[in-house]
Enzyme design. Structure first.
Site, PDB file in Angstrom:
ATOM      1  N   GLY A  41      -0.020  -1.527   5.176  1.00 20.38           N
ATOM      2  CA  GLY A  41       1.221  -0.669   5.854  1.00 20.38           C
ATOM      3  C   GLY A  41       2.443  -0.626   5.373  1.00 20.38           C
ATOM      4  N   CYS A  42       3.056  -2.077   5.211  1.00 22.06           N
ATOM      5  CA  CYS A  42       4.170  -2.144   4.781  1.00 22.06           C
ATOM      6  C   CYS A  42       4.374  -1.762   3.289  1.00 22.06           C
ATOM      7  CB  CYS A  42       4.711  -3.422   5.176  1.00 22.06           C
ATOM      8  SG  CYS A  42       4.771  -4.051   6.745  1.00 22.06           S
ATOM      9  N   THR A  43       3.489  -2.032   2.487  1.00 26.28           N
ATOM     10  CA  THR A  43       3.517  -1.581   0.982  1.00 26.28           C
ATOM     11  C   THR A  43       3.485  -0.252   0.984  1.00 26.28           C
ATOM     12  OG1 THR A  43       2.492  -3.690   0.431  1.00 26.28           O
ATOM     13  CG2 THR A  43       2.235  -2.092  -1.027  1.00 26.28           C
TER      14      THR A  43
END
Length: 147
Positions: A41-43
């Site tokens: 998700g953060c990527t």
């Protein structure tokens, strides 16, 4: 933190050198907090901010990402994905605490985005969106419409 409040200033080490929030006065700032570098998700969220970064700049705005990861991790994360904006290491969790974004365990940041106007006031707070990358699109929409 609430809409209308002044965004607390901070200075911290980032993937692109030292960052001081107040040095961006005169521009809008998209300050986004994320849980952990290199997670799916953060990527996706960082990649989406990078994809639309030119549009963000065209609207007199800047992006700053923050997580509690170490500076070496932040630099590797930014480098691996060709990041165009600074990602800040908040290893001491000072910035996360001031903005009230630490998770319940106090171990990492929640996924929350603050839109800050040219004078340093918070004009919008994004949280609990369905997809991580929606933070970038919504933030762009806000900086385009709130003049």
């Amino acid at each position: 933190m609430e809409i209308g409040q002044e965004a607390p200033d901070f200075e911290a080490e980032s993937s692109k050198g030292n960052v001081k929030l107040s040095s961006y006065r005169g521009k809008k700032v998209i300050l986004y907090f994320y849980p952990k570098s290199f997670t799916p998700g953060c990527t996706r969220e960082m990649e989406r901010f990078s994809e639309i970064y030119d549009q963000i700049k065209e609207n007199n705005a800047e992006v700053i990402g923050v997580s509690v990861d170490s500076i070496s991790t932040q630099k590797k994360f930014a480098e691996k994905y060709g990041n165009k904006f600074p990602v800040v290491s908040d290893k001491e969790k000072r910035i996360c605490e001031v903005y009230g974004v630490l998770n319940e365990k106090g171990t990492s940041a929640q996924r929350i985005t603050f839109i800050i106007d040219e004078k340093g006031k918070i004009i919008e707070i994004l949280k609990k969106l369905k997809k991580a990358e929606e933070h970038a699109d919504k933030a762009l929409e806000i900086i385009k419409t709130k003049r």
